[in-house]
Design a protein around this motif. Structure first.
Motif, PDB file in Angstrom:
ATOM      1  N   VAL A 123      -3.487  -2.194  -7.186  1.00  0.00           N
ATOM      2  CA  VAL A 123      -3.452  -1.407  -5.951  1.00  0.00           C
ATOM      3  C   VAL A 123      -3.534   0.075  -6.316  1.00  0.00           C
ATOM      4  O   VAL A 123      -2.832   0.542  -7.217  1.00  0.00           O
ATOM      5  CB  VAL A 123      -2.148  -1.657  -5.144  1.00  0.00           C
ATOM      6  CG1 VAL A 123      -2.169  -0.852  -3.841  1.00  0.00           C
ATOM      7  CG2 VAL A 123      -1.956  -3.130  -4.873  1.00  0.00           C
ATOM      8  N   GLU A 124      -4.402   0.793  -5.627  1.00  0.00           N
ATOM      9  CA  GLU A 124      -4.503   2.243  -5.814  1.00  0.00           C
ATOM     10  C   GLU A 124      -4.454   2.902  -4.447  1.00  0.00           C
ATOM     11  O   GLU A 124      -5.298   2.637  -3.586  1.00  0.00           O
ATOM     12  CB  GLU A 124      -5.793   2.606  -6.534  1.00  0.00           C
ATOM     13  CG  GLU A 124      -5.853   4.058  -6.977  1.00  0.00           C
ATOM     14  CD  GLU A 124      -7.092   4.369  -7.806  1.00  0.00           C
ATOM     15  OE1 GLU A 124      -8.088   4.821  -7.194  1.00  0.00           O
ATOM     16  OE2 GLU A 124      -7.065   4.136  -9.034  1.00  0.00           O
ATOM     17  N   THR A 125      -3.447   3.737  -4.235  1.00  0.00           N
ATOM     18  CA  THR A 125      -3.281   4.439  -2.968  1.00  0.00           C
ATOM     19  C   THR A 125      -3.385   5.939  -3.208  1.00  0.00           C
ATOM     20  O   THR A 125      -2.630   6.487  -4.017  1.00  0.00           O
ATOM     21  CB  THR A 125      -1.904   4.108  -2.342  1.00  0.00           C
ATOM     22  OG1 THR A 125      -1.806   2.693  -2.123  1.00  0.00           O
ATOM     23  CG2 THR A 125      -1.722   4.832  -1.013  1.00  0.00           C
ATOM     24  N   LEU A 126      -4.341   6.569  -2.558  1.00  0.00           N
ATOM     25  CA  LEU A 126      -4.575   8.006  -2.715  1.00  0.00           C
ATOM     26  C   LEU A 126      -4.721   8.389  -4.190  1.00  0.00           C
ATOM     27  O   LEU A 126      -4.212   9.402  -4.650  1.00  0.00           O
ATOM     28  CB  LEU A 126      -3.448   8.808  -2.052  1.00  0.00           C
ATOM     29  CG  LEU A 126      -3.276   8.574  -0.540  1.00  0.00           C
ATOM     30  CD1 LEU A 126      -2.011   9.262  -0.026  1.00  0.00           C
ATOM     31  CD2 LEU A 126      -4.486   9.067   0.225  1.00  0.00           C
ATOM     32  N   GLY A 127      -5.387   7.499  -4.929  1.00  0.00           N
ATOM     33  CA  GLY A 127      -5.728   7.791  -6.318  1.00  0.00           C
ATOM     34  C   GLY A 127      -4.689   7.437  -7.356  1.00  0.00           C
ATOM     35  O   GLY A 127      -4.920   7.641  -8.559  1.00  0.00           O
ATOM     36  N   VAL A 128      -3.524   6.892  -6.938  1.00  0.00           N
ATOM     37  CA  VAL A 128      -2.470   6.565  -7.904  1.00  0.00           C
ATOM     38  C   VAL A 128      -1.888   5.183  -7.623  1.00  0.00           C
ATOM     39  O   VAL A 128      -2.128   4.586  -6.574  1.00  0.00           O
ATOM     40  CB  VAL A 128      -1.326   7.615  -7.866  1.00  0.00           C
ATOM     41  CG1 VAL A 128      -1.846   8.996  -8.225  1.00  0.00           C
ATOM     42  CG2 VAL A 128      -0.643   7.629  -6.501  1.00  0.00           C
ATOM     43  N   ASP A 129      -1.094   4.691  -8.559  1.00  0.00           N
ATOM     44  CA  ASP A 129      -0.330   3.456  -8.354  1.00  0.00           C
ATOM     45  C   ASP A 129       0.826   3.783  -7.414  1.00  0.00           C
ATOM     46  O   ASP A 129       1.687   4.606  -7.745  1.00  0.00           O
ATOM     47  CB  ASP A 129       0.209   2.958  -9.698  1.00  0.00           C
ATOM     48  CG  ASP A 129       0.929   1.627  -9.581  1.00  0.00           C
ATOM     49  OD1 ASP A 129       1.774   1.487  -8.663  1.00  0.00           O
ATOM     50  OD2 ASP A 129       0.675   0.731 -10.398  1.00  0.00           O
ATOM     51  N   ILE A 177       0.838  -1.213   0.000  1.00  0.00           N
ATOM     52  CA  ILE A 177       0.000   0.000   0.000  1.00  0.00           C
ATOM     53  C   ILE A 177       0.867   1.255   0.000  1.00  0.00           C
ATOM     54  O   ILE A 177       0.557   2.243  -0.669  1.00  0.00           O
ATOM     55  CB  ILE A 177      -0.945  -0.013   1.222  1.00  0.00           C
ATOM     56  CG1 ILE A 177      -2.010  -1.098   1.075  1.00  0.00           C
ATOM     57  CG2 ILE A 177      -1.599   1.357   1.425  1.00  0.00           C
ATOM     58  CD1 ILE A 177      -2.826  -1.350   2.333  1.00  0.00           C
ATOM     59  N   ALA A 178       2.002   1.197   0.743  1.00  0.00           N
ATOM     60  CA  ALA A 178       2.881   2.362   0.857  1.00  0.00           C
ATOM     61  C   ALA A 178       3.820   2.525  -0.327  1.00  0.00           C
ATOM     62  O   ALA A 178       4.553   3.516  -0.408  1.00  0.00           O
ATOM     63  CB  ALA A 178       3.696   2.268   2.149  1.00  0.00           C
ATOM     64  N   GLY A 179       3.836   1.570  -1.242  1.00  0.00           N
ATOM     65  CA  GLY A 179       4.739   1.646  -2.388  1.00  0.00           C
ATOM     66  C   GLY A 179       6.145   1.184  -2.096  1.00  0.00           C
ATOM     67  O   GLY A 179       7.063   1.385  -2.895  1.00  0.00           O
ATOM     68  N   LEU A 180       6.338   0.512  -0.952  1.00  0.00           N
ATOM     69  CA  LEU A 180       7.665   0.008  -0.587  1.00  0.00           C
ATOM     70  C   LEU A 180       7.929  -1.368  -1.183  1.00  0.00           C
ATOM     71  O   LEU A 180       9.072  -1.823  -1.216  1.00  0.00           O
ATOM     72  CB  LEU A 180       7.787  -0.059   0.948  1.00  0.00           C
ATOM     73  CG  LEU A 180       7.643   1.277   1.676  1.00  0.00           C
ATOM     74  CD1 LEU A 180       7.584   1.058   3.185  1.00  0.00           C
ATOM     75  CD2 LEU A 180       8.790   2.210   1.318  1.00  0.00           C
ATOM     76  N   VAL A 212       5.443   6.679  -6.698  1.00  0.00           N
ATOM     77  CA  VAL A 212       5.884   6.692  -5.303  1.00  0.00           C
ATOM     78  C   VAL A 212       6.216   8.099  -4.820  1.00  0.00           C
ATOM     79  O   VAL A 212       5.953   8.454  -3.661  1.00  0.00           O
ATOM     80  CB  VAL A 212       7.089   5.732  -5.107  1.00  0.00           C
ATOM     81  CG1 VAL A 212       8.300   6.187  -5.893  1.00  0.00           C
ATOM     82  CG2 VAL A 212       7.416   5.569  -3.628  1.00  0.00           C
ATOM     83  N   ALA A 213       6.786   8.927  -5.672  1.00  0.00           N
ATOM     84  CA  ALA A 213       7.129  10.292  -5.266  1.00  0.00           C
ATOM     85  C   ALA A 213       5.884  11.102  -4.935  1.00  0.00           C
ATOM     86  O   ALA A 213       5.898  11.959  -4.044  1.00  0.00           O
ATOM     87  CB  ALA A 213       7.929  10.989  -6.372  1.00  0.00           C
ATOM     88  N   THR A 214       4.787  10.798  -5.636  1.00  0.00           N
ATOM     89  CA  THR A 214       3.528  11.513  -5.411  1.00  0.00           C
ATOM     90  C   THR A 214       2.929  11.179  -4.053  1.00  0.00           C
ATOM     91  O   THR A 214       2.443  12.061  -3.334  1.00  0.00           O
ATOM     92  CB  THR A 214       2.514  11.169  -6.519  1.00  0.00           C
ATOM     93  OG1 THR A 214       3.099  11.428  -7.783  1.00  0.00           O
ATOM     94  CG2 THR A 214       1.225  11.956  -6.367  1.00  0.00           C
ATOM     95  N   VAL A 215       2.946   9.890  -3.678  1.00  0.00           N
ATOM     96  CA  VAL A 215       2.264   9.465  -2.443  1.00  0.00           C
ATOM     97  C   VAL A 215       3.153   9.534  -1.209  1.00  0.00           C
ATOM     98  O   VAL A 215       2.645   9.552  -0.081  1.00  0.00           O
ATOM     99  CB  VAL A 215       1.710   8.023  -2.587  1.00  0.00           C
ATOM    100  CG1 VAL A 215       0.708   7.949  -3.708  1.00  0.00           C
ATOM    101  CG2 VAL A 215       2.825   7.004  -2.781  1.00  0.00           C
ATOM    102  N   ARG A 216       4.460   9.568  -1.394  1.00  0.00           N
ATOM    103  CA  ARG A 216       5.366   9.445  -0.243  1.00  0.00           C
ATOM    104  C   ARG A 216       5.106  10.514   0.820  1.00  0.00           C
ATOM    105  O   ARG A 216       5.080  10.227   2.020  1.00  0.00           O
ATOM    106  CB  ARG A 216       6.813   9.500  -0.717  1.00  0.00           C
ATOM    107  CG  ARG A 216       7.823   9.286   0.410  1.00  0.00           C
ATOM    108  CD  ARG A 216       9.223   9.098  -0.140  1.00  0.00           C
ATOM    109  NE  ARG A 216       9.375   7.811  -0.807  1.00  0.00           N
ATOM    110  CZ  ARG A 216      10.375   7.530  -1.636  1.00  0.00           C
ATOM    111  NH1 ARG A 216      11.271   8.450  -1.927  1.00  0.00           N
ATOM    112  NH2 ARG A 216      10.474   6.338  -2.185  1.00  0.00           N
ATOM    113  N   SER A 217       4.905  11.754   0.380  1.00  0.00           N
ATOM    114  CA  SER A 217       4.707  12.836   1.346  1.00  0.00           C
ATOM    115  C   SER A 217       3.336  12.784   2.005  1.00  0.00           C
ATOM    116  O   SER A 217       3.111  13.440   3.027  1.00  0.00           O
ATOM    117  CB  SER A 217       4.885  14.186   0.654  1.00  0.00           C
ATOM    118  OG  SER A 217       3.924  14.338  -0.390  1.00  0.00           O
TER     119      SER A 217
END
Length: 572
Positions: A64-70, A53-56, A75-80
């Motif tokens: 998998v879609e987390t906060l609207g993205v893969d 889920i965290a992209g790790l 990963v740079a988009t969701v990390r923050s």
């Protein structure tokens, strides 16, 4: 209306060397407005799912879609926007609280006035403002988890992933941690709380239950427990010892699962089964059935086909010690000081042959220090620690041959194999030659370690590490067994397996002293000593401690209620 922030469909993940997939076709979603519990035993796949889920980690199959993205491609988009608190304490123990916060703020690019405002808010929120100069490694378990939470919240994440935050945390700290997380949910942050403790899962708004990589259940805790209505009972007014009665009850076809709860047995019946006459297991004519509300843990065990049968193979392999009623463990005005700090302050108690004595207390209260003095691992500043008639200050080596000790933190040698650990510890306890090899083979069979005998110990799951640690502590057939949080972090099935062995050993005359943060485990104890700020503030049976805090508003307190009320009452 709550928003979907994470969705996953048919997610699969395998790792080299693993017989079965870590995740096998798992589907679910995470929303704002509720705490989503991610529950299941050790090795169920909880950490793998959180990391995907965290992209790790990248999934092998599924979407998998987390906060609207893969989460992997973007990963740079969701990390923050993700706060992730790992299962193992992920901070630097040789840095102070404020230094850890500064480091994580640098990593998240929280700078200037925003950093000052964020630190002030988080330190206030976690009540760590008084401890900013303390090294992280010197914090109690609960304070470490609060610091981990503070670091995960830097940058105001939209999604917070907490991997087993309640492990090793006392009930008071866990309650405080839970209140903090509820406040975050009310602020609009989506929260996932991963846990092997199913009483925690029961407090979540919705739950995903994993077992062996598969999704076992998805829904509210109430929906999980609903099928057990009319099948969950207390057997009360018992006329004899609880442990043999529990073993007899668990051997019956009508009983799916059972535990000890104070003076009562808590029994879950199989579907369509009716309560049997209590005298059939020797409970006596006065024993009676009382229906009680089912718990999440009851439902989980039932879905797996029920708990262990109550028979300990380990106990059958160890010698029987006569129940003579003698005092075999005694603390007299036991005191330990570290410089100006008094960790244990004139503690006095005794433990009788064939008894389970629980030593409970909040993180940092002094129970582990007391425990280590009773094992001969620490020398008291003053007072006496006496075991089987031997003063540990004078005869620690001689006494130690009569003791078995299982440490709070996994104390075996990680870099050698399972078999080598068994041989090493049996040798320390004086076993050699043919008898040593026979005992090692016995332990492999009893604890199902045979398939792992040539595996490095650090490659084992937590549950098997704990089985190995218990095996190493009982190989020399000790009179007395010291268990320091023996089941911390393990799943309910393994925990029942451990207590089946412990109960079986006690029935054969072994005396057990145990520490635990798991209040349902405290119910197995014959007596409990509650330590706070280095002093023994309560001493009695589980039911006696519960009676101390019973009120008109809380007529039937739980063991956790008793713990919290007795400790916090000292601060009022």
């Amino acid at each position: 209306m709550s928003d979907i922030v994470v969705s996953f469909r048919n997610v699969g993940k395998s790792f080299e060397g693993m017989k079965n997939p870590a995740l096998d076709g798992v589907t679910g979603e995470i929303r704002t407005g509720v705490i989503t519990g991610l529950a299941g035993p050790d090795g169920a796949g909880k950490t793998t799912l959180l990391r995907i889920i965290a992209g790790l980690l990248a999934a092998d199959a599924g979407e998998v879609e987390t906060l609207g993205v893969d989460p992997v491609k973007d990963v740079a988009t969701v990390r923050s926007d993700i706060g992730y608190m790992p299962q193992k304490f992920g901070l630097y123990e040789d840095l102070t609280v404020i230094e850890n916060l500064n480091l994580h703020a640098d990593l998240r690019n929280v700078v200037g006035a925003e950093r000052d405002e964020t630190f002030e808010r988080l330190l206030q929120f976690t009540d760590l403002k008084r401890f900013t100069t303390r090294f992280a490694g010197k914090l109690s378990g609960g304070m470490k988890q609060k610091l981990g939470l503070a670091c995960a919240l830097l940058g105001k994440p939209k999604l917070l992933l907490l991997d087993e935050p309640g492990v090793g945390v006392d009930p008071i700290s866990r309650k405080e941690l839970w209140k903090m997380v509820e406040d975050l949910v009310n602020q609009g942050i989506a929260v996932v709380w991963s846990t092997a403790y199913l009483d925690e899962a029961e407090m979540c708004g919705t739950t995903l239950v994993l077992n062996e990589g598969k999704l076992l259940f998805d829904g509210t805790p109430a929906a999980m427990t609903a099928p057990l209505k009319g099948r969950s009972f207390h057997l009360k007014n018992l006329n004899t010892r609880k442990r043999p009665l529990l073993a007899k009850a668990l051997a019956r076809d009508e009983v799916s699962d059972g535990t000890i709860q104070g003076h009562n047995l808590r029994l879950i019946l199989t579907d369509h089964a009716q309560p049997f006459p209590p005298e059939e297991i020797g409970a006596g004519e006065s024993a009676r059935w009382v229906e009680v509300a089912p718990r999440f843990e009851d439902a989980f065990i039932d879905r797996l086909g029920g708990g262990p049968d109550g028979q300990s193979i380990l106990a059958r392999h160890l010698r029987e010690i006569p129940h003579d009623g003698n005092t075999v463990i005694q603390a007299v005005d036991l005191t330990k000081k570290f410089g100006d700090f008094t960790a244990t302050d004139h503690v006095t108690f005794d433990v009788h042959r064939g008894e389970i004595y629980g030593l409970l207390g909040p993180n940092g209260a002094g129970k582990s220090t007391t425990f280590k003095m009773m094992c001969g691992l620490l020398v008291p500043t003053s007072g006496q620690a006496v075991v089987v008639g031997l003063d540990l200050r004078k005869s620690a080596g001689k006494a130690r041959q009569r003791l078995g000790y299982m440490a709070q933190k996994f104390s075996l040698y990680a870099g050698i194999t399972v078999r080598q650990n068994l041989e090493f510890f049996s040798g320390i306890y004086g076993l050699h030659g043919k008898s040593q090899m026979q005992k090692c083979s016995e332990m492999e069979e009893i604890f199902h370690l045979g398939p792992f005998r040539n595996a490095r110990t650090d490659s084992l799951s937590l549950g098997y590490k704990q089985r190995l640690a218990l095996a190493c502590s009982v190989m020399h057939e000790p009179d007395i067994l010291f268990l320091d949080e023996p089941t911390s972090g393990v799943d309910p099935v393994t925990r029942r397996e451990f207590w089946t062995h412990i109960n079986g050993l006690v029935e054969r005359g072994v005396t057990v002293m145990v520490t635990t943060h798991f209040m349902d485990e405290a119910e197995y104890c014959d007596r409990i000593g509650l330590i706070y700020r280095g002093q023994l503030i309560a001493n009695g049976t589980p039911d006696e401690l519960k009676e101390m805090v019973a009120t008109d508003e809380m007529p039937d307190p739980t063991m956790e209620d008793a713990f919290i009320e007795l400790v916090t009452g000292k601060d009022r």
